[in-house]
Design an enzyme around this catalytic site. Structure first.
Site, PDB file in Angstrom:
ATOM      1  N   GLY A  60      54.203  38.195  28.711  1.00  0.00           N
ATOM      2  CA  GLY A  60      54.469  38.712  30.119  1.00  0.00           C
ATOM      3  C   GLY A  60      54.622  37.790  31.161  1.00  0.00           C
ATOM      4  O   GLY A  60      55.030  36.751  30.875  1.00  0.00           O
ATOM      5  N   GLN A  61      54.143  37.932  32.538  1.00  0.00           N
ATOM      6  CA  GLN A  61      54.338  36.939  33.586  1.00  0.00           C
ATOM      7  C   GLN A  61      53.913  35.522  33.136  1.00  0.00           C
ATOM      8  O   GLN A  61      54.278  34.520  33.314  1.00  0.00           O
ATOM      9  CB  GLN A  61      53.889  37.478  34.699  1.00  0.00           C
ATOM     10  CG  GLN A  61      54.442  38.870  35.473  1.00  0.00           C
ATOM     11  CD  GLN A  61      55.856  38.319  36.126  1.00  0.00           C
ATOM     12  OE1 GLN A  61      56.802  37.819  35.387  1.00  0.00           O
ATOM     13  NE2 GLN A  61      56.019  38.778  37.260  1.00  0.00           N
ATOM     14  N   GLY A 119      52.375  34.647  30.267  1.00  0.00           N
ATOM     15  CA  GLY A 119      52.974  34.035  28.893  1.00  0.00           C
ATOM     16  C   GLY A 119      54.348  33.367  29.113  1.00  0.00           C
ATOM     17  O   GLY A 119      54.333  32.175  28.554  1.00  0.00           O
ATOM     18  N   ARG A 134      45.989  43.532  37.201  1.00  0.00           N
ATOM     19  CA  ARG A 134      45.512  44.253  38.129  1.00  0.00           C
ATOM     20  C   ARG A 134      46.701  44.899  39.126  1.00  0.00           C
ATOM     21  O   ARG A 134      47.713  44.295  39.186  1.00  0.00           O
ATOM     22  CB  ARG A 134      44.722  43.694  38.984  1.00  0.00           C
ATOM     23  CG  ARG A 134      43.235  43.027  38.513  1.00  0.00           C
ATOM     24  CD  ARG A 134      42.315  42.603  39.786  1.00  0.00           C
ATOM     25  NE  ARG A 134      42.552  41.305  39.948  1.00  0.00           N
ATOM     26  CZ  ARG A 134      41.862  40.633  40.951  1.00  0.00           C
ATOM     27  NH1 ARG A 134      40.998  41.322  41.928  1.00  0.00           N
ATOM     28  NH2 ARG A 134      41.974  39.329  41.169  1.00  0.00           N
ATOM     29  N   THR A 186      43.265  36.560  29.520  1.00  0.00           N
ATOM     30  CA  THR A 186      42.865  38.112  29.909  1.00  0.00           C
ATOM     31  C   THR A 186      41.588  38.489  30.562  1.00  0.00           C
ATOM     32  O   THR A 186      40.657  38.013  30.168  1.00  0.00           O
ATOM     33  CB  THR A 186      43.170  38.844  28.603  1.00  0.00           C
ATOM     34  OG1 THR A 186      44.538  38.587  27.938  1.00  0.00           O
ATOM     35  CG2 THR A 186      43.165  40.264  28.702  1.00  0.00           C
ATOM     36  N   ASN A 187      41.590  39.067  31.638  1.00  0.00           N
ATOM     37  CA  ASN A 187      40.628  39.814  32.425  1.00  0.00           C
ATOM     38  C   ASN A 187      40.212  41.263  31.952  1.00  0.00           C
ATOM     39  O   ASN A 187      40.828  41.987  31.307  1.00  0.00           O
ATOM     40  CB  ASN A 187      41.149  39.735  33.867  1.00  0.00           C
ATOM     41  CG  ASN A 187      41.002  38.530  34.697  1.00  0.00           C
ATOM     42  OD1 ASN A 187      40.157  37.783  34.534  1.00  0.00           O
ATOM     43  ND2 ASN A 187      42.259  38.405  35.494  1.00  0.00           N
ATOM     44  N   ARG A 235      42.361  26.712  43.458  1.00  0.00           N
ATOM     45  CA  ARG A 235      42.835  27.510  44.814  1.00  0.00           C
ATOM     46  C   ARG A 235      41.910  26.997  46.028  1.00  0.00           C
ATOM     47  O   ARG A 235      42.293  26.795  46.870  1.00  0.00           O
ATOM     48  CB  ARG A 235      42.150  29.051  44.256  1.00  0.00           C
ATOM     49  CG  ARG A 235      43.206  29.712  43.634  1.00  0.00           C
ATOM     50  CD  ARG A 235      42.737  31.062  43.386  1.00  0.00           C
ATOM     51  NE  ARG A 235      44.265  31.706  42.741  1.00  0.00           N
ATOM     52  CZ  ARG A 235      43.936  32.790  41.824  1.00  0.00           C
ATOM     53  NH1 ARG A 235      42.780  33.174  41.550  1.00  0.00           N
ATOM     54  NH2 ARG A 235      45.063  33.196  41.388  1.00  0.00           N
ATOM     55  N   HIS A 241      34.323  34.794  36.837  1.00  0.00           N
ATOM     56  CA  HIS A 241      35.633  34.779  37.205  1.00  0.00           C
ATOM     57  C   HIS A 241      35.765  36.109  37.977  1.00  0.00           C
ATOM     58  O   HIS A 241      36.263  37.016  37.427  1.00  0.00           O
ATOM     59  CB  HIS A 241      36.540  34.421  36.209  1.00  0.00           C
ATOM     60  CG  HIS A 241      37.974  34.445  36.841  1.00  0.00           C
ATOM     61  ND1 HIS A 241      38.345  33.864  37.494  1.00  0.00           N
ATOM     62  CD2 HIS A 241      39.224  35.047  36.251  1.00  0.00           C
ATOM     63  CE1 HIS A 241      39.656  33.842  38.000  1.00  0.00           C
ATOM     64  NE2 HIS A 241      40.197  34.641  37.264  1.00  0.00           N
TER      65      HIS A 241
HETATM   66  N1  APR Z   1      49.291  42.268  21.706  1.00  0.00           N
HETATM   67  C1  APR Z   1      50.142  41.687  22.361  1.00  0.00           C
HETATM   68  N2  APR Z   1      50.610  41.763  23.487  1.00  0.00           N
HETATM   69  C2  APR Z   1      50.190  42.663  24.015  1.00  0.00           C
HETATM   70  C3  APR Z   1      49.325  43.741  23.710  1.00  0.00           C
HETATM   71  C4  APR Z   1      48.936  43.333  22.219  1.00  0.00           C
HETATM   72  N3  APR Z   1      48.144  44.316  21.855  1.00  0.00           N
HETATM   73  N4  APR Z   1      49.337  44.726  24.624  1.00  0.00           N
HETATM   74  C5  APR Z   1      49.864  44.383  25.716  1.00  0.00           C
HETATM   75  N5  APR Z   1      50.650  43.071  25.533  1.00  0.00           N
HETATM   76  C6  APR Z   1      51.572  42.520  26.570  1.00  0.00           C
HETATM   77  C7  APR Z   1      52.285  43.250  27.264  1.00  0.00           C
HETATM   78  O1  APR Z   1      53.411  43.810  26.430  1.00  0.00           O
HETATM   79  C8  APR Z   1      52.826  42.192  28.295  1.00  0.00           C
HETATM   80  O2  APR Z   1      54.056  41.768  28.083  1.00  0.00           O
HETATM   81  O3  APR Z   1      50.775  41.446  27.196  1.00  0.00           O
HETATM   82  C9  APR Z   1      51.838  41.276  28.258  1.00  0.00           C
HETATM   83  C10 APR Z   1      50.940  40.948  29.656  1.00  0.00           C
HETATM   84  O4  APR Z   1      51.938  40.386  30.479  1.00  0.00           O
HETATM   85  P1  APR Z   1      51.790  41.108  31.911  1.00  0.00           P
HETATM   86  O5  APR Z   1      51.677  42.565  32.089  1.00  0.00           O
HETATM   87  O6  APR Z   1      53.026  40.511  32.825  1.00  0.00           O
HETATM   88  O7  APR Z   1      50.475  40.504  32.507  1.00  0.00           O
HETATM   89  P2  APR Z   1      50.210  39.074  33.075  1.00  0.00           P
HETATM   90  O8  APR Z   1      50.360  38.856  34.589  1.00  0.00           O
HETATM   91  O9  APR Z   1      50.882  37.980  32.092  1.00  0.00           O
HETATM   92  O10 APR Z   1      48.580  38.844  32.978  1.00  0.00           O
HETATM   93  C11 APR Z   1      47.918  39.073  31.501  1.00  0.00           C
HETATM   94  O11 APR Z   1      46.076  37.775  32.240  1.00  0.00           O
HETATM   95  O12 APR Z   1      45.107  37.115  34.255  1.00  0.00           O
HETATM   96  C12 APR Z   1      45.028  38.097  33.386  1.00  0.00           C
HETATM   97  O13 APR Z   1      44.428  39.964  34.674  1.00  0.00           O
HETATM   98  C13 APR Z   1      45.410  39.451  33.853  1.00  0.00           C
HETATM   99  O14 APR Z   1      44.679  40.513  32.004  1.00  0.00           O
HETATM  100  C14 APR Z   1      45.873  40.073  32.576  1.00  0.00           C
HETATM  101  C15 APR Z   1      46.553  38.962  31.674  1.00  0.00           C
END
Ligand code: APR
Length: 319
Positions: free
Chosen positions: A11-12, A14, A82, A119-120, A151, A175
């Site tokens: 996601g963002q 990653g 969040r 992950t949080n 920060r 955290h």
């Molecule tokens: N296995 C692999 N990937 C997964 C799974 C899973 N079981 N479930 C969800 N995902 C993927 C989603 O498809 C998505 O692309 O995890 C990704 C999360 O990306 P975003 O929604 O963009 O979230 P992001 O901003 O990257 O944050 C991820 O990090 O800082 C923490 O609080 C934040 O818990 C959150 C995590």
């Protein structure tokens, strides 16, 4: 042979991790996501920037754990971020389930990897990940302290008009809102921050505001973005940890690690300064805490413990 970093979650954070790792030429990158198209699309997009940016690493996207096999480092961001008004703790139920699946996947394919969880809610999720996966505790760490410290340092630098490179500080504990800025270990151009306060160069009121803004640093960004949480600074912090391990840098950085008696704390993950090198967490550094820092640190540990108890209620397998 080139090192291999797998990013679970494309996601963002990653995607930003993948880009930073490629730009630094740190390792080949496997982007894994249950949404395979996102992983594949981002890997291809970043790979197509290599002629312009001049890096030479392989990037692939997948939803198959076999492709992540024998990774040197795994960085986990799989989960839900969040939304405005939510605390990190509100993510517990959903992200706990996701982390269980991830733990199953990585323990079979990369049992020797150094695993960094983002992950949080961080401290509880990284602790659950270690328990679910059974991987060694010194190889399973959480990213939070570097980000929170970064920060804090940035806000101080803005207020005092001092370059960030000349400020040293640690933010420790969990955290969450209970994180603790270590004022006793904060130095601005070699000078203790409380001396600046005593000399009237920084008012106590301004310092309190900066500490509070740091605690709420993530929420401030969630509020602006509306549809997600911070990703540039979290990704930069994750890469720093990966680099410390891969290049055996042995830097002292704050990370969420398993505490077994250190800081008077047993069997819980929380943020403290550690030395990261090629063996993973090589040392936990015990800072001297003032009375107030000790009280705040203990409160923070209490909050993490309470949240872990809530996690155990959600999944009784987590003992
Ligand atoms: N296995 C692999 N990937 C997964 C799974 C899973 N079981 N479930 C969800 N995902 C993927 C989603 O498809 C998505 O692309 O995890 C990704 C999360 O990306 P975003 O929604 O963009 O979230 P992001 O901003 O990257 O944050 C991820 O990090 O800082 C923490 O609080 C934040 O818990 C959150 C995590």
């Amino acid at each position: 042979m080139k090192k291999k970093i797998t990013l679970i979650g494309a996601g963002q954070i990653g995607g930003t991790l993948a880009h930073l790792i490629a730009l630094k030429g740190l390792a080949d990158v496997v982007l894994f996501d249950v949404a395979a198209g996102i992983a594949k699309g981002k890997a291809l997009d970043i790979a197509q920037s290599s002629p312009v940016s001049g890096f030479n690493v392989n990037l692939t996207g997948t939803d198959n754990y076999e492709d992540t096999k024998n990774s040197d480092v795994i960085i986990i961001t799989a989960g839900v971020p969040r939304k405005p008004g939510m605390t990190r703790d509100d993510l517990l139920g959903i992200n706990l389930k996701i982390i269980k699946q991830v733990a199953e996947g990585i323990k079979k394919t990369s049992p020797n990897a150094f695993v960094i969880c983002i992950t949080n809610p961080l401290d509880v999720i990284v602790m659950a990940l270690q328990k679910y996966s059974g991987l060694p505790k010194n190889k399973v760490v959480g990213m939070a302290g570097i980000l929170d410290s970064s920060r804090f340092i940035y806000f101080l630098s803005e207020e005092l008009r001092v370059p960030v490179q000349k400020i040293k500080s640690f933010v420790l504990g969990g955290h969450g809102d209970s994180m603790v800025a270590m004022l006793g270990s904060t130095e601005i151009e070699g000078k203790k921050i409380m001396d600046l306060v005593r000399e009237g160069k920084l008012t106590q009121e301004k310092l309190d505001k900066i500490v509070d803004r740091t605690k709420k640093g993530g929420a401030e960004i969630v509020k602006y973005l509306e549809k997600g949480s911070a990703f540039y600074a979290p990704a930069a912090s994750g890469v720093e940890m990966a680099e410390c391990y891969l290049s055996d840098l042995k830097k002292k950085i704050p990370c969420a690690v398993h505490l077994n008696g250190e800081y008077g704390t047993q069997n819980i993950y929380a943020g403290v300064p550690v030395i990261i090198g090629s063996k993973g967490v090589e040392k936990i550094v015990e800072l001297e805490l003032s009375k107030e820092e000790r009280k705040n640190f203990d409160n923070s540990i209490k909050a993490v413990k309470e949240l872990f108890d809530a996690a155990k209620k959600i999944d009784p397998e987590l003992v």
